[in-house]
Design an enzyme around this catalytic site. Structure first.
Site, PDB file in Angstrom:
ATOM      1  N   CYS A  33       0.803  -1.224   0.000  1.00  0.00           N
ATOM      2  CA  CYS A  33       0.000   0.000   0.000  1.00  0.00           C
ATOM      3  C   CYS A  33       0.839   1.278   0.000  1.00  0.00           C
ATOM      4  O   CYS A  33       0.299   2.359  -0.142  1.00  0.00           O
ATOM      5  CB  CYS A  33      -0.899   0.016   1.232  1.00  0.00           C
ATOM      6  SG  CYS A  33       0.080  -0.016   2.735  1.00  0.00           S
ATOM      7  N   ASP A  35       2.441   2.489   2.604  1.00  0.00           N
ATOM      8  CA  ASP A  35       2.497   3.118   3.930  1.00  0.00           C
ATOM      9  C   ASP A  35       3.874   2.908   4.568  1.00  0.00           C
ATOM     10  O   ASP A  35       4.601   2.006   4.193  1.00  0.00           O
ATOM     11  CB  ASP A  35       1.402   2.546   4.838  1.00  0.00           C
ATOM     12  CG  ASP A  35       0.026   2.978   4.388  1.00  0.00           C
ATOM     13  OD1 ASP A  35      -0.065   3.983   3.672  1.00  0.00           O
ATOM     14  OD2 ASP A  35      -0.953   2.316   4.750  1.00  0.00           O
ATOM     15  N   CYS A  58      -2.674   2.899   7.759  1.00  0.00           N
ATOM     16  CA  CYS A  58      -4.077   2.665   8.080  1.00  0.00           C
ATOM     17  C   CYS A  58      -4.253   2.380   9.577  1.00  0.00           C
ATOM     18  O   CYS A  58      -3.271   2.293  10.317  1.00  0.00           O
ATOM     19  CB  CYS A  58      -4.577   1.476   7.270  1.00  0.00           C
ATOM     20  SG  CYS A  58      -3.756  -0.036   7.781  1.00  0.00           S
ATOM     21  N   CYS A 102      -0.601  -5.394   6.781  1.00  0.00           N
ATOM     22  CA  CYS A 102      -0.338  -4.183   7.565  1.00  0.00           C
ATOM     23  C   CYS A 102       0.451  -4.527   8.832  1.00  0.00           C
ATOM     24  O   CYS A 102       1.255  -3.729   9.298  1.00  0.00           O
ATOM     25  CB  CYS A 102      -1.633  -3.505   7.979  1.00  0.00           C
ATOM     26  SG  CYS A 102      -2.796  -3.317   6.636  1.00  0.00           S
TER      27      CYS A 102
HETATM   28 FE1  FES Z   1      -1.136   0.262   4.431  1.00  0.00          FE
HETATM   29 FE2  FES Z   1      -2.467  -1.027   6.231  1.00  0.00          FE
HETATM   30  S1  FES Z   1      -3.211  -0.338   4.313  1.00  0.00           S
HETATM   31  S2  FES Z   1      -0.399  -0.474   6.282  1.00  0.00           S
END
Ligand code: FES
Length: 129
Positions: A33, A35, A58, A102
């Protein structure tokens, strides 16, 4: 879709922030994602004396960061290195399958921070001897 434990850590994250003079820093990105998570550790007598995290991600990423800091605090570096991705998810009483990726960030960032500490520590020792 989240357990009560995940929601509780998401709403009220533990050890959020930065340690400016950290002994070890670990940053990892989630390829799924995009992140990011950073873990900061302070080490005293081979134990994680203080730990903080900064996460751009998230709700599950924030909850797992919070949980990994709780699991690692006070542990020896060897014990903390044994904390797995699964341990973090279990401590949160499970994560929905689509959110398991995640939870990977938290244990990975912790391990990178410990390795960073080992690297710096060895370098310091090298200077002294
Ligand atoms: Fe990116 Fe959870 S959607 S860490």
């Amino acid at each position: 879709m989240y357990t009560e434990k995940v929601m509780e850590h998401f709403r009220n994250p533990r050890n959020m922030g930065e340690i400016p003079d950290a002994d070890g820093i670990g940053t990892v990105g989630n390829p799924v994602c995009g992140d990011m998570m950073t873990i900061y550790i302070k080490v005293k007598d081979n134990r994680i004396n203080d730990i903080k995290f900064k996460t751009f991600g998230c709700g599950a990423a924030i909850a797992t960061s919070s949980m990994v800091t709780e699991l690692a605090k006070g542990k020896t570096l060897e014990e903390a290195l044994k904390i797995t991705r699964g341990d973090v998810a279990n401590a949160l009483e499970g994560l929905p399958p689509i959110k398991m990726h995640c939870s990977n960030l938290a244990a990975d960032a912790l391990h990178v921070a410990i390795e960073d500490y080992y690297k710096k520590h060895k370098a310091e020792k090298g200077v002294k001897t």
